[in-house]
Enzyme design. Structure first.
Site, PDB file in Angstrom:
ATOM      1  CE1 TYR A 141      42.246  25.120  29.172  1.00 39.29           C
ATOM      2  CE2 TYR A 141      41.539  25.324  31.496  1.00 39.29           C
ATOM      3  CZ  TYR A 141      41.436  25.793  30.229  1.00 39.29           C
ATOM      4  OH  TYR A 141      40.934  27.029  29.778  1.00 39.29           O
TER       5      TYR A 141
HETATM    6  N1  LIG Z   1      35.002  28.211  28.629  1.00 31.65           N
HETATM    7  C1  LIG Z   1      35.562  28.561  29.750  1.00 31.65           C
HETATM    8  O1  LIG Z   1      35.237  28.285  30.816  1.00 31.65           O
HETATM    9  C2  LIG Z   1      36.737  29.382  29.622  1.00 31.65           C
HETATM   10  C3  LIG Z   1      37.626  29.929  30.690  1.00 31.65           C
HETATM   11  C4  LIG Z   1      38.647  30.867  30.422  1.00 31.65           C
HETATM   12  C5  LIG Z   1      39.287  30.661  29.233  1.00 31.65           C
HETATM   13  N2  LIG Z   1      38.812  29.762  28.494  1.00 31.65           N
HETATM   14  C6  LIG Z   1      39.763  29.910  27.094  1.00 31.65           C
HETATM   15  O2  LIG Z   1      38.915  30.336  26.000  1.00 31.65           O
HETATM   16  C7  LIG Z   1      39.162  29.667  24.638  1.00 31.65           C
HETATM   17  C8  LIG Z   1      38.046  29.258  24.089  1.00 31.65           C
HETATM   18  O3  LIG Z   1      37.154  28.238  25.049  1.00 31.65           O
HETATM   19  P1  LIG Z   1      35.926  27.753  24.536  1.00 31.65           P
HETATM   20  O4  LIG Z   1      35.180  27.851  26.055  1.00 31.65           O
HETATM   21  O5  LIG Z   1      35.181  28.695  23.536  1.00 31.65           O
HETATM   22  O6  LIG Z   1      36.243  26.289  24.041  1.00 31.65           O
HETATM   23  P2  LIG Z   1      35.771  25.535  22.718  1.00 31.65           P
HETATM   24  O7  LIG Z   1      36.041  24.272  22.962  1.00 31.65           O
HETATM   25  O8  LIG Z   1      34.234  25.983  22.506  1.00 31.65           O
HETATM   26  O9  LIG Z   1      36.678  26.523  21.726  1.00 31.65           O
HETATM   27  C9  LIG Z   1      37.768  25.981  21.259  1.00 31.65           C
HETATM   28  C10 LIG Z   1      37.991  26.063  19.828  1.00 31.65           C
HETATM   29  O10 LIG Z   1      39.312  25.790  19.296  1.00 31.65           O
HETATM   30  C11 LIG Z   1      39.115  24.928  18.402  1.00 31.65           C
HETATM   31  N3  LIG Z   1      40.514  24.306  18.332  1.00 31.65           N
HETATM   32  C12 LIG Z   1      41.052  23.587  19.265  1.00 31.65           C
HETATM   33  N4  LIG Z   1      42.290  23.260  19.167  1.00 31.65           N
HETATM   34  C13 LIG Z   1      42.737  23.761  17.495  1.00 31.65           C
HETATM   35  C14 LIG Z   1      43.770  23.622  16.790  1.00 31.65           C
HETATM   36  N5  LIG Z   1      44.814  23.015  17.245  1.00 31.65           N
HETATM   37  N6  LIG Z   1      43.621  24.465  15.704  1.00 31.65           N
HETATM   38  C15 LIG Z   1      42.301  24.820  15.372  1.00 31.65           C
HETATM   39  N7  LIG Z   1      41.409  25.066  16.197  1.00 31.65           N
HETATM   40  C16 LIG Z   1      41.324  24.190  17.329  1.00 31.65           C
HETATM   41  C17 LIG Z   1      38.024  23.840  18.597  1.00 31.65           C
HETATM   42  O11 LIG Z   1      37.498  23.433  17.541  1.00 31.65           O
HETATM   43  C18 LIG Z   1      36.895  24.965  19.133  1.00 31.65           C
HETATM   44  O12 LIG Z   1      36.216  25.439  18.117  1.00 31.65           O
HETATM   45  C19 LIG Z   1      40.166  28.728  25.236  1.00 31.65           C
HETATM   46  O13 LIG Z   1      41.535  29.013  25.048  1.00 31.65           O
HETATM   47  C20 LIG Z   1      39.911  28.531  26.816  1.00 31.65           C
HETATM   48  O14 LIG Z   1      41.165  27.830  27.268  1.00 31.65           O
HETATM   49  C21 LIG Z   1      37.506  29.373  28.320  1.00 31.65           C
END
Ligand SMILES: NC(=O)c1ccc[n+]([C@@H]2O[C@H](COP(=O)([O-])OP(=O)(O)OC[C@H]3O[C@@H](n4cnc5c(N)ncnc54)[C@H](O)[C@@H]3O)[C@@H](O)[C@H]2O)c1
Length: 335
Positions: A141
């Protein structure tokens, strides 16, 4: 201003969309709902589908030619799943992300805020990192996030897009007005496990007590998701100035954390203080793929965005608890 939010039905994307609406920015949400929730798109402009879908992206821009920037929050984010199925993670987070950039460019949308992750940093001796710190992603990841950032830098350097990579630390809390929050019923991070332990009456497991931190437990930088969302608003408002400051023209990286490290044991004490009840815990070994953790020492977000987190750790815990109390009423269908 109008912005496209890919992944806008997920935890962070939906919170950013709420912050946009509150500040007079119109969010256009694109999400395939693989982990996101339709309930988070109610009363919002929403296109259901994949970021790699060329025809869909062309339709979005035909309907909304006034989109000025895109925010890419769309990714798969579960570390153990990425270990078990790296091909899927590289496909979704890298290959489709690259296709998405092509669709943005074809539609003349050249400004992008990318949801980057602080999980790519190597743990330094004092656990603090800034944007220039060495990178050593430990899971598939985290590697997909690092690889994609590298591609973004190259693409920006060639003048094809302008990009700001916002490296989030550990988001907690929820929209303070409880429109959205973490959709996952059983989150695997420490705060989620504490909520679960409180609910089930099981003991909270402190996983790893032999890290070289001040009390042996892992250290993290817990940043309120509403503060994260506000940083996006500030980055959108001064996007062109922001990306002009990068070492690579058109590309900038900004850490979004509080600057305070909190160990798991300290988080547990704060949790007990907020709930007013002791939470029984048990010490266990490290989880595979874990590291000691890190927190930011960077002042870049304050300097370039005028952003500092406004919410305390306790508010983050309180909002997390409030959200989990309300979650099943907001998310009516399925689990
Ligand atoms: N949550 C954390 O701890 C964290 C920390 C650092 C960075 N991030 C980054 O923040 C971003 C959002 O994370 P989150 O916690 O909201 O996760 P999440 O799973 O809640 O949100 C991701 C969203 O993207 C959508 N998605 C995934 N693949 C897709 C595709 N191919 N086409 C269209 N939609 C798609 C999913 O349905 C979901 O709604 C990610 O890029 C993640 O890497 C998250």
């Amino acid at each position: 201003m109008k912005v496209l939010i890919a992944g806008g039905a997920g935890f962070i994307g939906s919170t950013v969309a709420s912050a946009c609406l509150d500040s007079g920015i119109v969010p256009v949400i694109l999400d395939n709902l693989v982990t996101g929730r339709r309930e988070f798109t109610t009363d919002r402009i929403f296109y259901e589908g994949d970021i790699a879908d060329a025809a869909l992206l062309d339709a979005v821009f035909a309907d909304h030619p006034d989109i000025e920037a895109a925010i890419d929050c769309a990714a798969l984010i579960v570390v153990p799943e990425s270990v078990a199925d790296p091909l899927r993670y590289y496909t979704e987070n890298v290959a489709k992300g690259i296709q998405f950039l092509g669709h943005l460019r074809r539609n003349n949308c050249r400004r992008l805020l990318f949801s980057a992750s602080a999980s790519i940093y190597a743990t330094g001796d004092d656990f603090t990192v800034d944007e220039g710190s060495p990178v050593d992603p430990l899971s598939p990841y985290a590697r997909t996030k690092a690889v994609f950032e590298t591609a973004l830098r190259d693409i920006a350097a060639a003048g094809e897009m302008q990009v700001a990579s916002l490296r989030y630390f550990n988001p907690i809390g929820a929209d303070p007005t409880m429109r959205t929050g973490l959709q996952v019923r059983r989150p695997t991070h420490a705060l989620g496990k504490m909520v679960e332990a409180m609910t089930t009456g099981e003991k909270f497991m402190v996983t790893g007590v032999d890290w070289p931190t001040r009390d042996g437990s892992g250290i993290r930088d817990y940043v309120h998701v509403w503060d994260l969302a506000q940083a996006h608003i500030k980055a959108l408002r001064r996007f062109d100035e922001l990306v002009a400051t990068g070492d690579t023209p058109g590309y900038q990286v900004v850490n979004l954390g509080t600057g305070t490290g909190t160990t798991v044991r300290e988080l547990l004490s704060a949790f007990e203080a907020v709930t007013g009840r002791p939470l029984p815990s048990v010490e266990t070994g490290r989880r595979p793929g874990d590291n000691a953790g890190s927190y930011t020492r960077s002042e870049r977000a304050a300097k370039l965005l005028g952003w500092r987190p406004q919410h305390s750790l306790e508010e983050g815990i309180r909002h997390t608890l409030q959200w989990f109390e309300r979650r099943d009423r907001v998310l009516s269908a399925g689990d």
